[in-house]
Design a protein around this motif. Structure first.
Motif, mmCIF file in Angstrom:
data_model
loop_
_atom_site.group_PDB
_atom_site.id
_atom_site.type_symbol
_atom_site.label_atom_id
_atom_site.label_comp_id
_atom_site.label_asym_id
_atom_site.label_seq_id
_atom_site.Cartn_x
_atom_site.Cartn_y
_atom_site.Cartn_z
ATOM 1 N N GLY A 27 -54.165 -131.640 -153.731
ATOM 2 C CA GLY A 27 -55.474 -132.272 -153.278
ATOM 3 C C GLY A 27 -55.195 -133.794 -152.892
ATOM 4 N N PHE A 28 -54.495 -134.291 -153.734
ATOM 5 C CA PHE A 28 -54.316 -136.085 -152.831
ATOM 6 C C PHE A 28 -53.350 -136.418 -152.048
ATOM 7 N N ASP A 29 -51.997 -135.215 -152.487
ATOM 8 C CA ASP A 29 -51.061 -135.624 -151.176
ATOM 9 C C ASP A 29 -51.408 -134.837 -150.293
ATOM 10 N N LEU A 30 -52.367 -134.388 -150.087
ATOM 11 C CA LEU A 30 -52.478 -133.915 -148.312
ATOM 12 C C LEU A 30 -53.302 -134.383 -147.900
ATOM 13 N N GLY A 31 -54.414 -135.363 -148.953
ATOM 14 C CA GLY A 31 -55.014 -136.642 -148.478
ATOM 15 C C GLY A 31 -53.433 -137.762 -148.000
ATOM 16 N N ILE A 32 -52.959 -138.342 -148.686
ATOM 17 C CA ILE A 32 -52.708 -138.888 -147.964
ATOM 18 C C ILE A 32 -51.585 -138.810 -146.450
ATOM 19 N N GLY A 33 -51.642 -137.697 -146.123
ATOM 20 C CA GLY A 33 -51.181 -137.069 -145.121
ATOM 21 C C GLY A 33 -51.902 -136.895 -144.431
ATOM 22 N N ILE A 34 -53.256 -136.606 -144.281
ATOM 23 C CA ILE A 34 -54.116 -137.449 -143.880
ATOM 24 C C ILE A 34 -55.170 -138.121 -142.959
ATOM 25 N N LEU A 35 -54.730 -138.722 -143.853
ATOM 26 C CA LEU A 35 -54.860 -140.676 -143.675
ATOM 27 C C LEU A 35 -53.469 -141.232 -143.417
ATOM 28 N N PHE A 36 -52.411 -140.595 -143.136
ATOM 29 C CA PHE A 36 -50.657 -141.356 -142.851
ATOM 30 C C PHE A 36 -50.970 -142.289 -141.604
ATOM 31 N N PRO A 37 -51.888 -141.088 -140.256
ATOM 32 C CA PRO A 37 -51.985 -141.990 -138.973
ATOM 33 C C PRO A 37 -52.401 -143.723 -139.305
ATOM 34 N N GLY A 38 -52.978 -143.763 -140.201
ATOM 35 C CA GLY A 38 -53.865 -145.464 -140.203
ATOM 36 C C GLY A 38 -52.996 -146.054 -141.129
ATOM 37 N N PHE A 39 -51.442 -146.139 -141.429
ATOM 38 C CA PHE A 39 -50.768 -146.563 -142.397
ATOM 39 C C PHE A 39 -49.790 -146.982 -141.484
ATOM 40 N N TRP A 179 -55.400 -142.141 -154.962
ATOM 41 C CA TRP A 179 -53.773 -142.165 -155.745
ATOM 42 C C TRP A 179 -52.901 -143.291 -155.264
ATOM 43 N N LEU A 180 -53.456 -143.644 -154.114
ATOM 44 C CA LEU A 180 -52.731 -145.063 -154.089
ATOM 45 C C LEU A 180 -52.750 -146.183 -154.285
ATOM 46 N N LEU A 181 -54.618 -145.916 -154.513
ATOM 47 C CA LEU A 181 -54.577 -147.383 -155.381
ATOM 48 C C LEU A 181 -54.160 -147.356 -156.821
ATOM 49 N N TRP A 182 -53.780 -146.127 -157.045
ATOM 50 C CA TRP A 182 -53.222 -146.465 -158.629
ATOM 51 C C TRP A 182 -51.553 -146.235 -158.418
ATOM 52 N N LYS A 183 -51.104 -146.149 -157.528
ATOM 53 C CA LYS A 183 -49.287 -145.876 -157.873
ATOM 54 C C LYS A 183 -49.026 -146.306 -156.141
ATOM 55 N N THR A 184 -49.435 -147.235 -155.980
ATOM 56 C CA THR A 184 -48.788 -148.462 -155.116
ATOM 57 C C THR A 184 -49.355 -150.241 -155.143
ATOM 58 N N GLU A 185 -49.001 -150.796 -154.324
ATOM 59 C CA GLU A 185 -49.387 -152.428 -154.338
ATOM 60 C C GLU A 185 -49.199 -153.037 -153.180
ATOM 61 N N ALA A 187 -50.061 -154.902 -149.191
ATOM 62 C CA ALA A 187 -50.849 -154.016 -148.147
ATOM 63 C C ALA A 187 -50.823 -152.498 -148.413
ATOM 64 N N LEU A 188 -50.406 -151.944 -148.792
ATOM 65 C CA LEU A 188 -50.918 -150.471 -148.578
ATOM 66 C C LEU A 188 -51.452 -149.686 -149.698
ATOM 67 N N ARG A 189 -51.359 -150.578 -150.799
ATOM 68 C CA ARG A 189 -52.881 -150.993 -151.344
ATOM 69 C C ARG A 189 -53.993 -151.095 -151.532
ATOM 70 N N ASP A 190 -54.175 -152.312 -149.492
ATOM 71 C CA ASP A 190 -55.045 -152.779 -149.210
ATOM 72 C C ASP A 190 -55.808 -151.868 -148.752
ATOM 73 N N ASP A 191 -55.058 -151.046 -147.866
ATOM 74 C CA ASP A 191 -55.849 -150.034 -146.836
ATOM 75 C C ASP A 191 -56.095 -149.000 -147.498
ATOM 76 N N ALA A 192 -55.463 -148.780 -147.971
ATOM 77 C CA ALA A 192 -56.143 -147.291 -149.144
ATOM 78 C C ALA A 192 -57.200 -148.055 -149.695
ATOM 79 N N ARG A 193 -57.497 -148.733 -150.195
ATOM 80 C CA ARG A 193 -58.797 -149.421 -150.881
ATOM 81 C C ARG A 193 -59.516 -149.489 -149.654
ATOM 82 N N ARG A 194 -59.545 -149.783 -148.634
ATOM 83 C CA ARG A 194 -60.129 -150.076 -147.953
ATOM 84 C C ARG A 194 -60.954 -148.727 -147.331
ATOM 85 N N TYR A 195 -59.567 -148.040 -147.117
ATOM 86 C CA TYR A 195 -60.078 -145.899 -146.672
ATOM 87 C C TYR A 195 -61.511 -145.715 -147.392
#
Length: 335
Positions: A27-39, A179-185, A187-195
């Motif tokens: 689920g989380f890697d499909l979710g990252i794919g769904i959010l991908f255009p926002g990165f 998942w990105l909140l947990w695993k990244t840092e 600007a990407l983590r900031d975007d993930a938190r906003r989403y």
């Protein structure tokens, strides 16, 4: 003194466990794919990919186990469900295949990377939506004539199935963001938190709509949820959802790393518990129960021996992979 074990219930538990593991892990890697255009193109997208690269392919093992287990342990259900859901299941498999191809080729064909990124997103979106539609079609009821599917090609397509498809997109997207909140840092983590912050109310609205509609799809659903005194137990599910949602919102606002992901998993677990309340002990809701659909006892015993070996092995190598890549991902790699 002998112990009488209902193997049919055991196999229902094995398949439910496999499906739950698939939803949690893929689920989380499909979710990252769904959010991908926002990165942002470049480092952000590369980091998002690297956050799932070590584990994404192994996650789909559970889908194979769940589908294969259904065919082997409940052949009648498999024979009825598959023709009823050919279209969404084929769309799901094509989405997963296209997503996998795009995942590999985006690193090797840099001149067309933006197209592979689009393919990765489209495959994730289609696979997720198709899974949600298939679940909604199963919940709303499948026409059974004798021991075969008795409906038409488009019976799966209704407003309710479109709602469940859209709801799963929101759920997986939130899971991916956490998942990105947990695993990244950075600007990407900031975007993930906003989403994540705007996906929480979207998912809650979706859960509320699906939950409000489900009891009226089938008379048994309504009775299982609202009959007295069982309503005293079932009422705890929406109460727990509200509590977990409040904790999730607070943890995202405070910038926690691991807690939002775990609380989102708790929401999925509560949703699965609600699904179980609605349909148990049916494998095709309102039509076929697990005992009617089950394979012969000897077949169940034979398969259970294999499952008793394979499931621990899958859990072991999956756990090892997550342990090895347990750190955060940065532009330089895991640390």
């Amino acid at each position: 003194m002998g112990v009488n074990v209902d193997l049919t219930i055991v196999w229902a538990g094995v398949i439910a466990f496999a499906v739950a593991m698939y939803v949690v892990m893929d689920g989380f890697d499909l979710g990252i794919g769904i959010l991908f255009p926002g990165f942002k193109v470049g480092k952000e997208r590369d980091m998002a990919m690297n956050a799932i690269a070590p584990v994404w392919d192994g996650n789909e093992t559970w889908l194979v186990l769940g589908g294969g287990g259904l065919m082997a342990a409940f052949p009648l259900a498999y024979a009825i469900v598959l023709p009823a859901l050919y279209a969404p299941l084929i769309a799901m498999l094509l989405g997963l295949v296209f997503r996998g191809v795009a995942f590999e080729f985006r690193w090797r064909h840099l001149g067309h990377q933006r197209w592979w990124d689009l393919g990765f997103c489209a495959g994730s979106f289609v696979a997720t939506f198709a899974q949600g539609v298939a679940l909604g079609a199963l919940l709303q009821g499948i026409t059974v004539t004798g021991r075969a599917y008795g409906g038409g090609w488009w019976d799966w397509l209704t407003p309710f199935t479109l709602l469940t498809g859209a709801s799963l997109i929101a759920g997986y997207a939130l899971l991916g963001a956490c998942w990105l909140l947990w695993k990244t840092e950075g600007a990407l983590r900031d975007d993930a938190r906003r989403y994540a912050r705007w996906l929480v109310p979207v998912l809650m609205a979706a859960i509320a709509l699906v939950s409000a509609a489900t009891p009226f799809l089938e008379g048994k659903y309504y009775q299982r949820w609202f009959a007295w005194p069982s309503v005293l137990a079932t009422a705890q599910v929406p109460l727990l959802v509200a509590i977990v949602t409040a904790l999730l919102w607070r943890s995202i606002a405070k910038g926690r790393d691991r807690t939002p992901f775990l609380l989102t998993l708790a929401l999925f677990g509560l949703s699965m518990a609600g699904l179980a309340i609605s349909i148990w002990p049916d494998v095709i809701p309102g039509r076929v129960d697990i005992w009617t659909a089950a394979a012969p006892e000897r077949s169940q015993i034979f398969m259970l021996v294999g499952a008793a070996v394979l499931v621990p092995v899958i859990l072991a190598y999956t756990g090892w992979a997550y342990w090895v890549f347990r750190g955060k991902i940065s532009e330089a790699g895991y640390h």
